[in-house]
Design a protein around this motif. Sequence first.
Motif, PDB file in Angstrom:
ATOM      1  N   PHE A 159       5.247 -18.933  -4.132  1.00 19.39           N
ATOM      2  CA  PHE A 159       6.416 -18.193  -4.627  1.00 19.39           C
ATOM      3  C   PHE A 159       6.136 -17.292  -5.824  1.00 19.39           C
ATOM      4  CE2 PHE A 159       8.564 -21.902  -2.555  1.00 19.39           C
ATOM      5  CZ  PHE A 159       9.118 -21.184  -1.505  1.00 19.39           C
ATOM      6  N   TYR A 160       4.846 -17.118  -6.180  1.00 21.42           N
ATOM      7  CA  TYR A 160       4.561 -16.198  -7.279  1.00 21.42           C
ATOM      8  C   TYR A 160       4.600 -14.764  -6.755  1.00 21.42           C
ATOM      9  CZ  TYR A 160       2.622 -14.215 -11.493  1.00 21.42           C
ATOM     10  OH  TYR A 160       2.457 -13.486 -12.645  1.00 21.42           O
ATOM     11  N   ARG A 161       5.411 -13.925  -7.390  1.00 20.63           N
ATOM     12  CA  ARG A 161       5.499 -12.520  -7.005  1.00 20.63           C
ATOM     13  C   ARG A 161       5.417 -11.653  -8.239  1.00 20.63           C
ATOM     14  NH1 ARG A 161      10.220 -15.087  -3.857  1.00 20.63           N
ATOM     15  NH2 ARG A 161      10.023 -14.342  -1.722  1.00 20.63           N
ATOM     16  N   VAL A 162       4.762 -10.507  -8.098  1.00 21.68           N
ATOM     17  CA  VAL A 162       4.706  -9.584  -9.227  1.00 21.68           C
ATOM     18  C   VAL A 162       6.082  -8.941  -9.417  1.00 21.68           C
ATOM     19  CG1 VAL A 162       3.647  -7.471 -10.130  1.00 21.68           C
ATOM     20  CG2 VAL A 162       2.258  -9.137  -8.868  1.00 21.68           C
ATOM     21  N   ASP A 163       6.693  -8.562  -8.292  1.00 15.11           N
ATOM     22  CA  ASP A 163       8.005  -7.929  -8.328  1.00 15.11           C
ATOM     23  C   ASP A 163       8.856  -8.586  -7.229  1.00 15.11           C
ATOM     24  OD1 ASP A 163      10.195  -6.300  -7.865  1.00 15.11           O
ATOM     25  OD2 ASP A 163       9.101  -4.416  -8.090  1.00 15.11           O
ATOM     26  N   ILE A 182     -10.127 -11.037  -5.594  1.00 12.91           N
ATOM     27  CA  ILE A 182      -9.173  -9.930  -5.630  1.00 12.91           C
ATOM     28  C   ILE A 182      -9.584  -8.967  -6.725  1.00 12.91           C
ATOM     29  CG2 ILE A 182      -6.719  -9.330  -5.760  1.00 12.91           C
ATOM     30  CD1 ILE A 182      -6.093 -12.335  -5.378  1.00 12.91           C
ATOM     31  N   ARG A 183      -9.704  -7.695  -6.345  1.00 12.72           N
ATOM     32  CA  ARG A 183      -9.963  -6.674  -7.359  1.00 12.72           C
ATOM     33  C   ARG A 183      -8.871  -5.634  -7.238  1.00 12.72           C
ATOM     34  NH1 ARG A 183     -15.413  -4.130  -7.117  1.00 12.72           N
ATOM     35  NH2 ARG A 183     -16.218  -5.767  -5.756  1.00 12.72           N
ATOM     36  N   SER A 184      -8.313  -5.238  -8.363  1.00 10.49           N
ATOM     37  CA  SER A 184      -7.182  -4.333  -8.270  1.00 10.49           C
ATOM     38  C   SER A 184      -7.076  -3.469  -9.512  1.00 10.49           C
ATOM     39  CB  SER A 184      -5.908  -5.164  -8.106  1.00 10.49           C
ATOM     40  OG  SER A 184      -4.851  -4.315  -7.759  1.00 10.49           O
ATOM     41  N   THR A 185      -6.629  -2.260  -9.320  1.00 11.94           N
ATOM     42  CA  THR A 185      -6.375  -1.374 -10.451  1.00 11.94           C
ATOM     43  C   THR A 185      -4.968  -0.828 -10.268  1.00 11.94           C
ATOM     44  OG1 THR A 185      -8.683  -0.720 -10.344  1.00 11.94           O
ATOM     45  CG2 THR A 185      -7.252   0.594 -11.766  1.00 11.94           C
ATOM     46  N   ARG A 186      -4.171  -0.997 -11.302  1.00  9.65           N
ATOM     47  CA  ARG A 186      -2.790  -0.527 -11.265  1.00  9.65           C
ATOM     48  C   ARG A 186      -2.740   0.968 -10.913  1.00  9.65           C
ATOM     49  NH1 ARG A 186       1.646  -2.695 -10.196  1.00  9.65           N
ATOM     50  NH2 ARG A 186       3.478  -1.974 -11.296  1.00  9.65           N
ATOM     51  N   GLY A 187      -1.938   1.281  -9.910  1.00 12.08           N
ATOM     52  CA  GLY A 187      -1.784   2.687  -9.538  1.00 12.08           C
ATOM     53  C   GLY A 187      -2.870   3.209  -8.603  1.00 12.08           C
ATOM     54  N   ASP A 230       0.109   0.226  -4.926  1.00  8.40           N
ATOM     55  CA  ASP A 230       0.541  -0.055  -6.305  1.00  8.40           C
ATOM     56  C   ASP A 230      -0.563  -0.585  -7.208  1.00  8.40           C
ATOM     57  OD1 ASP A 230       2.824   0.240  -4.853  1.00  8.40           O
ATOM     58  OD2 ASP A 230       3.624  -1.779  -5.256  1.00  8.40           O
ATOM     59  N   GLY A 231      -1.396  -1.451  -6.631  1.00  7.05           N
ATOM     60  CA  GLY A 231      -2.332  -2.189  -7.465  1.00  7.05           C
ATOM     61  C   GLY A 231      -1.603  -3.286  -8.214  1.00  7.05           C
ATOM     62  N   GLY A 244       0.852  -1.188   0.000  1.00  9.02           N
ATOM     63  CA  GLY A 244       0.000   0.000   0.000  1.00  9.02           C
ATOM     64  C   GLY A 244       0.884   1.233   0.000  1.00  9.02           C
ATOM     65  N   ALA A 245       0.255   2.391  -0.141  1.00  6.72           N
ATOM     66  CA  ALA A 245       1.033   3.622  -0.132  1.00  6.72           C
ATOM     67  C   ALA A 245       1.604   3.832   1.266  1.00  6.72           C
ATOM     68  CB  ALA A 245       0.121   4.781  -0.504  1.00  6.72           C
ATOM     69  N   SER A 246       2.887   4.237   1.352  1.00  8.37           N
ATOM     70  CA  SER A 246       3.461   4.418   2.678  1.00  8.37           C
ATOM     71  C   SER A 246       2.797   5.617   3.349  1.00  8.37           C
ATOM     72  CB  SER A 246       4.978   4.606   2.583  1.00  8.37           C
ATOM     73  OG  SER A 246       5.244   5.784   1.890  1.00  8.37           O
ATOM     74  N   GLY A 247       2.573   5.487   4.654  1.00  6.62           N
ATOM     75  CA  GLY A 247       1.857   6.532   5.369  1.00  6.62           C
ATOM     76  C   GLY A 247       0.403   6.643   4.948  1.00  6.62           C
ATOM     77  N   GLY A 248      -0.079   5.632   4.260  1.00 11.95           N
ATOM     78  CA  GLY A 248      -1.427   5.706   3.706  1.00 11.95           C
ATOM     79  C   GLY A 248      -2.500   5.129   4.600  1.00 11.95           C
TER      80      GLY A 248
END
Length: 265
Positions: free
Chosen positions: A214-218, A248-253, A200-201, A167-171
């Motif tokens: 072990f699946y990671r986006v980054d 899971i629902r997600s939007t990049r950014g 990030d999304g 998540g966004a830091s300090g968010g």
Amino acid sequence: ILRVTVAPVVATGGLAAVLVTLRDISQVEHAEEQRRDFVANVSHEMRSPLTVLAGFIETLKGPAKGDPVATANFLDIMEREAQRMSRLVSDLLSLSRVEAEERVRPRAQVSLSEVVRATLAALRPQIEDAGITVDFRDLPDAPAIPGDRDQLVQVFHNLVENAMKYGASGGRIEIEIERQEQSPGFPGPVMKVRIRDFGDGIDALHLPRLTERFYRVDGHRSRTMGGTGLGLAIVKHIINRHRGRLSIRSTRGEGSTFAVVLPVA
Ligand code: ADP
């Protein structure tokens, strides 16, 4: 994948027939391949902290010997790597435990409200350190559900930890418990817990594979945040054991919402 076996059937007086058996072994092969991948992944994940530790021990015994600044610095790194390995081992143990229990339905009556509150209490120091605000919309008179309390704490622990890490830091993180009279795929009422972050999304193409071990986006991001890549795999198995669903629902950014749906009865 088909395995073909040919066996002669011999009657008195000579060959009477040939028995041809076809067996579909795709499933077996697939399981075997997954097991091989898993062992390779575990070995790789263990080897990198060990390599770092061995390297720094070598340096501390040789070139950096007697240098207090370098020593303090290297010991910090070594401590982090040792902690990483210990997290990996405890996640592997959790994963094998939840996989072994997956067929046994949990019987205790559990309050999701208590589970989420306990999770947040345990994570409080990390939440405060990161300066994150948690907005928790509780449902105090929610019905208890059949479940394994400690495993459910682990589910929300992993999801809230991810919301903090990615998540966004300090968010801000939003958590909401609600009861729904009906939900697709469930015969009766369900409880739904949503964990939403504004970080990030995740690109849609990753979503179907996110709960694989072990699946990671980054990979780099996950490792520097102390991730093992096993958190969501553990979550998936625990939810399966409860006959529930993770969506899971997600939007990049913009951020992500992880929803845990669990049957009430
Ligand atoms: P990790 O230990 O790497 O966090 P997880 O199994 O918990 O492993 O998650 C797998 C991957 O899913 C993470 O490496 C990350 O790329 C992605 N992910 C999980 N949760 C979130 C989130 N809330 N926001 C963005 N990405 C996420």
